[in-house]
Structure formats: C-alpha cells, structure tokens
Enzyme design. Sequence first.
Site, PDB file in Angstrom:
ATOM      1  N   SER A  36      45.117 -55.068   5.647  1.00 45.72           N
ATOM      2  CA  SER A  36      46.212 -55.917   5.190  1.00 45.72           C
ATOM      3  C   SER A  36      45.744 -57.361   5.187  1.00 45.72           C
ATOM      4  CB  SER A  36      47.418 -55.775   6.121  1.00 45.72           C
ATOM      5  OG  SER A  36      48.424 -56.716   5.804  1.00 45.72           O
TER       6      SER A  36
ATOM      7  N   TYR B 260      51.407 -55.868  14.450  1.00 47.84           N
ATOM      8  CA  TYR B 260      50.907 -55.349  13.175  1.00 47.84           C
ATOM      9  C   TYR B 260      49.643 -56.095  12.777  1.00 47.84           C
ATOM     10  CZ  TYR B 260      50.684 -54.097   8.235  1.00 47.84           C
ATOM     11  OH  TYR B 260      50.264 -53.649   7.015  1.00 47.84           O
TER      12      TYR B 260
END
Length: 250
Positions: free
Chosen positions: A136, A147
């Site tokens: 990501s 995350y």
Amino acid sequence: MPVVIVTGASSGIGRATAVRFGKDGWTVVLAARRPAELSETASLVEAAGGAAVIVPTDVRDPAALEALAEQAAAITGRIDAVVNNAGVGGAASILTDDPAVTAMVEINLLAPLRLMRAVVPRMRAQGGGAIVNIGSVAGEIGLSGTYSATKFALRGLTDSVRREVAGTGIGVTLVEPGYIATPLNAGRRGLPGPEVVADAVARAVRRPRRRIVVPAKYRAAILLANALPAVADRALAGRVAPKESAPAPD
C-alpha cells in the site's frame, strides 16, 4: 495452464486479479474464507477463459496456508505464481483496540510470510516462479496506524525475500496501490477500479521488478514524504486518524 494462487480472491483487488489471470488462460487457485463469494469469482474466471480451483482458506491459520500450497501444487506439479492480496484495514488511531491490531498483523503480514515460506521451496525445486505481495502507499507514508505498520513491514519483508532468492529464478515484486474502489474504500468516490491493480500484478508476474505504485500519481507523494518528511508531517498533522479520547480507567 500455469497455476497462480490468489488470496483474498472473494472481492475487490483479489477478484479482479483472479479474473485478469483467467483472461490470460491461467488456472487460478482462489483462496478466501467465504465460499459463496469464491464461487462467484470462479464463475468470472471461467467466463474469462481460465480455470478456477476454490480452496476456502483462513489465512490466519498456518496449517491452512500449507494446505493451500499443497493443493495448488497438486494441480500440475508446479506453482507458477502467488499473489498475497488478502488484507484488512481498521481504525488508524494508536488507541485502536488489541483484537483489531492483532487481526491486521496476522492477515496483512504473517499470512504473506507464511505462504511465501510454503511456496518458496517448491519454486526453488521447479526452477522459478513469481511472488507478488500487495502492499500500500500507506506502507511508504505513515498515515494509518497499525495498517501502515503492517504494510511498512511487508515492504521490508518483500525486499528481504527478493534478495534471499536472487539467482533462483523466483521474482518477488511489491505492488503498492493508493486509494482504489474496493469495499475498504466504500465511502470514497471517483476512485480507479481494482482492475488497474490487477493489470500491475499481471505485469509483475510477466516481468518481475522491485516495486510498482498504482496509480502512478502517488509516486510523487512518496518521493516528497521521503525527501521532505517535515513537510509531510505538517501536511498530515491531525488528519491521519479521527480524534479519539483515551479510554476511561476501570
């Protein structure tokens, strides 16, 4: 037909990636926890021209990942590619509770590590293969709490594995999406569809490289954050997580 494992294949980027391999005539081993949604993906893969094998898998279970690799290898004797796509988001705040944090670490980091551990010996023995990990942009720019931490760690893991298997014929690529139209970003509009990530994965399998950022517009933000971290700090201050109060004492 070459064989590819795609985790998180029940929706979003995983489903789009599975269909993309179907268009290229691959046998796609579909792994996720939801059999009904995997059946829908399988129908799409077959309609695109590929073959689909459904393996319901909880990627948090090391034994399930080893079984997934065994079932994939049993199809033709080879595992030609693996796409570690399964992932979960969550609240960005450092105050996020422990079960959510643990789930992100297990799914976003430990699952790719364990599946690579299961497939790398097989790929070494067969003389090559391709591994694509879905990271990501949040793994380059810290803005999503745990995350981001898992995606930063996956970036380091991917670099390490690529260097470990250098010269074996195994390609290891990290694909880093920005905001993409998936269930994780249901509240955002005007985002590119998951097909742009699927196309990047297909390119990485054909010609492995270190890293692919999609859409390409995010490259500038990554360069800026790395070159001028103080500017990124000011731009993102107070925006990376909702304001939350500390929990009251018992």
